[in-house]
Design an enzyme around this catalytic site. Structure first.
Site, PDB file in Angstrom:
ATOM      1  N   HIS A  40       0.828  -1.206   0.000  1.00 41.64           N
ATOM      2  CA  HIS A  40       0.000   0.000   0.000  1.00 41.64           C
ATOM      3  C   HIS A  40       0.867   1.263   0.000  1.00 41.64           C
ATOM      4  CE1 HIS A  40      -2.848  -2.908   2.044  1.00 41.64           C
ATOM      5  NE2 HIS A  40      -3.617  -2.430   1.092  1.00 41.64           N
ATOM      6  N   GLU A 151      -1.499  -3.874  -8.964  1.00 44.03           N
ATOM      7  CA  GLU A 151      -1.713  -4.902  -9.983  1.00 44.03           C
ATOM      8  C   GLU A 151      -1.953  -6.287  -9.380  1.00 44.03           C
ATOM      9  OE1 GLU A 151       1.429  -4.896 -12.852  1.00 44.03           O
ATOM     10  OE2 GLU A 151       0.713  -3.048 -13.825  1.00 44.03           O
TER      11      GLU A 151
END
Length: 282
Positions: A40, A151
């Protein structure tokens, strides 16, 4: 280190973003469900390359969990998340309540076809409907110039990209490469559920996918590649395989028989009660 400003209502969020705009700043956005890790923080770093100010949301979205899934046990650690975000250079946490996101009388659905078909949808038919609603709301709430998604959730990225294009949402949708540990395991908040033995199995996932992707790239029939990869994951210790599939990278449409365009290999597999997903470019 200053505390990270946390806002919990849409008017407060819009006021901050409006002030940024008034100062001439561009705005980046990173949507998360919290329980933050280095992956993150990498998304925040990518957003900071593309915008002057970055907001991150922390919201465990109930509409993308089925009744039997882990909504109740999904890790929540807002204070620690705020510390990690401010350390990463983030400027604001958007932390709405479920009532703020879905007030009484909420009755709107967003359905995305195309890249949402198959794979995750075959096993979690509710999932992308929940994702599409919450991401559409978040993008409209923040109204950022750019939003960064990982992704690792490749199908989700494709669904969000399709939705933003179809609904004329002006935020640029950017995919950031999957963050991995030293063994190649994709970082995930759900990795916290794994014990040491399970973690050892989990770290074999990307190796099986890499080997299968290399075979597919040689022109070997995909049905055989996928069948062998499925067997290899079971041999590696995974208890159940939801899917392992090779699809077109741009829209996740199936190939006719062999790879003839940029491709992605995607998988979802279970260890105990933990479901892991991953994908690699072929």
């Amino acid at each position: 280190m200053d505390a990270l400003p946390i806002v919990r209502t849409v008017p407060d969020l819009r006021a901050v973003v409006r002030d940024w705009r008034r100062q001439g700043f561009s705005v980046g956005f990173v949507p998360t469900m919290g329980a933050l890790h280095e992956g993150h923080l990498g998304l925040v770093a990518e957003a900071l390359k593309r915008a002057d100010r970055v907001a991150a949301s922390v919201f465990v979205n109930p509409t993308q969990f089925a009744a039997h899934e882990d909504l109740g046990t999904y890790p929540r650690q807002e204070a620690r998340d705020a510390e990690l975000l401010v350390g990463a250079g983030c400027h604001l946490m958007w932390a709405p309540t479920a009532d703020q996101m879905y007030p009484a009388g909420f009755a709107t659905r967003v359905e995305v076809g195309g890249p949402s078909q198959g794979l995750e949808t075959d096993f979690r038919p509710h999932f992308f409907g929940g994702v599409a609603v919450v991401v559409a709301k978040l993008l409209n709430q923040v109204q950022a110039d750019v939003a960064v998604f990982g992704e690792k959730d490749y199908q989700q990225l494709m669904v969000v990209r399709r939705m933003a294009a179809d609904l004329d949402i002006p935020t640029e949708i950017v995919g950031s490469p999957t963050a991995r540990d030293g063994w190649g395991l994709a970082l995930s908040s759900r990795n916290a559920y794994l014990n040491e033995g399970q973690l050892e199995i989990a770290r074999r996932l990307n190796g099986v996918l890499a080997q299968a992707g290399a075979q597919a790239a040689t022109g070997r029939p995909l049905a055989a590649v996928e069948k062998d990869a499925h067997a290899a994951l079971l041999k590696a210790g995974f208890e159940r395989i939801d899917y392992v599939a090779i699809r077109r990278a741009d829209d996740l449409a199936p190939f006719a028989g062999t790879v003839d365009a940029p491709a992605r290999i995607l998988a979802a597999a279970w260890i105990g009660r933990t479901r892991l997903i991953d994908n690699l470019a072929v």
